[in-house]
Design an enzyme around this catalytic site. Structure first.
Site, PDB file in Angstrom:
ATOM      1  N   GLU A 141      -0.129  -0.846   0.555  1.00  7.31           N
ATOM      2  CA  GLU A 141       0.187   0.076  -0.080  1.00  7.31           C
ATOM      3  C   GLU A 141       0.603   1.156   0.136  1.00  7.31           C
ATOM      4  O   GLU A 141       0.656   2.235  -0.958  1.00  7.31           O
ATOM      5  CB  GLU A 141      -0.885  -0.306   1.125  1.00  7.31           C
ATOM      6  CG  GLU A 141      -1.924  -0.533   1.377  1.00  7.31           C
ATOM      7  CD  GLU A 141      -3.356   0.453   0.606  1.00  7.31           C
ATOM      8  OE1 GLU A 141      -3.572   0.090  -1.013  1.00  7.31           O
ATOM      9  OE2 GLU A 141      -3.849   1.200   1.146  1.00  7.31           O
ATOM     10  N   THR A 171      -4.923   8.312  -3.524  1.00  3.31           N
ATOM     11  CA  THR A 171      -5.379   8.250  -2.433  1.00  3.31           C
ATOM     12  C   THR A 171      -4.449   9.779  -1.627  1.00  3.31           C
ATOM     13  O   THR A 171      -4.275  10.117  -0.498  1.00  3.31           O
ATOM     14  CB  THR A 171      -4.759   7.329  -1.547  1.00  3.31           C
ATOM     15  OG1 THR A 171      -5.833   6.320  -2.158  1.00  3.31           O
ATOM     16  CG2 THR A 171      -4.422   7.016   0.306  1.00  3.31           C
TER      17      THR A 171
HETATM   18  N1  HSE Z   1      -7.543   5.017   5.531  1.00  2.00           N
HETATM   19  C1  HSE Z   1      -7.179   5.916   4.009  1.00  2.00           C
HETATM   20  C2  HSE Z   1      -7.179   6.871   4.033  1.00  2.00           C
HETATM   21  C3  HSE Z   1      -7.627   4.730   3.297  1.00  2.00           C
HETATM   22  O1  HSE Z   1      -8.580   7.172   4.233  1.00  2.00           O
HETATM   23  O2  HSE Z   1      -6.581   8.328   3.160  1.00  2.00           O
HETATM   24  C4  HSE Z   1      -7.576   5.090   1.458  1.00  2.00           C
HETATM   25  O3  HSE Z   1      -6.455   4.120   1.368  1.00  2.00           O
END
Ligand code: HSE
Length: 291
Positions: free
Chosen positions: A120, A168
């Site tokens: 990730e 993201t």
């Molecule tokens: N918790 C993370 C975010 C999940 O909200 O940025 C996205 O991969």
């Protein structure tokens, strides 16, 4: 050859930023692996043209590296990248399970969570595990610095995916770095309500807990039509609506009887806002499985 299916996931659920996640019944990625001298990656399926096949830049390459498991890897994408539905986590989780089997590493699903989390980090810049944990373990997961708790919940959901992309990295840049004590208290109360709802399989409580006043409002600005889609879903019977992961996907909890109406209302509201969208009528589902 080993093939593994790993599901899309929805992280955060409003009140659980970087902590909560759920596995979705669908869509899913399928990853196939064969032993090789060095790792190569081939990507097909939804949005594959946006995914690098260079192992140093692909989430799955990092997983192969972390497991010292070079392989010929084929990723068939069912989860669109930059959707908020844990696309890279699905590939990372599937690869972690497949390579663990292929090389007989004997690691448990829980052991694989930080390894898939490294994958990730390649795409998002941070190794948060709130997507890979449910992709590996299934159900509802609570990821903390002391490990992951998973609950086998069963809640009907709609995941609505607009034809816009939000990375993201960008969605993390807009998150406020400070919050007031009032917002902290409100968020903890919602998170506790949501967790109780998961334990009781109660869509009403889960929906009530899918809210936060800090992260979601900032991210909603990046999603054209967010407020009208949320209102439309609630009017159609959703018990709670929030941004899925980093967006632009939007997730709604509901009673099973209302799921079709909620899905239709969300798509229509996006279309009214000038954005094409599709909706998955789904539910909290299982984690990665060997096919
Ligand atoms: N918790 C993370 C975010 C999940 O909200 O940025 C996205 O991969």
């Amino acid at each position: 050859m080993i093939a593994v299916r790993a599901p899309a996931t929805s992280a955060n659920l409003g009140s659980g930023f970087d902590v909560f996640g759920v596995a979705l019944g669908r869509p899913a990625d399928v990853v196939r692996v064969e032993r090789a001298e060095r790792t190569t990656i081939e990507v097909t399926g939804v949005g594959s043209q946006y995914i690098p096949e260079d192992p140093d830049r692909n989430t799955v390459g990092a997983v192969a590296e972390a497991l010292s498991a070079p392989a010929r890897i084929k990723i068939d994408k069912g989860v669109r990248p930059a959707s908020g539905l844990g696309s890279s986590a699905a590939s990372a989780a599937a690869a972690a399970v497949a390579l663990n089997e292929l090389y007989d590493r004997g690691l448990s699903r829980r052991d694989l969570v930080p390894i898939a989390g490294e994958g990730e980090a390649v795409v998002s810049g941070a190794a948060h595990v709130d997507n890979v944990a449910p992709a590996l373990l299934g159900g509802f997961t609570i990821a903390t610095d002391r490990g992951v708790t998973s609950i086998d919940a069963s809640i009907p959901l709609v995941a609505c995916l607009p034809e816009i992309a939000v990375s993201t990295r960008d969605a993390r840049r807009v998150v406020p770095t400070e919050a007031s004590l009032d917002d902290l208290v409100a968020t903890v109360s919602r998170a506790a309500t949501l967790t109780a709802g998961m334990c009781r399989n109660d869509p009403e409580l889960v929906g009530r807990g899918m809210y936060d006043a800090v992260v979601t409002p900032a991210r909603a600005e990046l999603i054209t039509g967010y407020n009208s889609v949320r209102e439309a879903a609630l009017d159609a019977g959703a018990t709670g609506v929030t941004v899925s992961g980093a967006g632009p996907g939007i997730v709604a909890a509901c009673d099973g009887r209302d799921r079709r109406a909620v899905a239709g209302a969300m798509v229509d509201a996006f279309v009214d806002a000038g954005v094409d969208a599709r909706a998955y009528q789904t539910e909290i589902g299982r984690g990665a499985r060997v096919l």
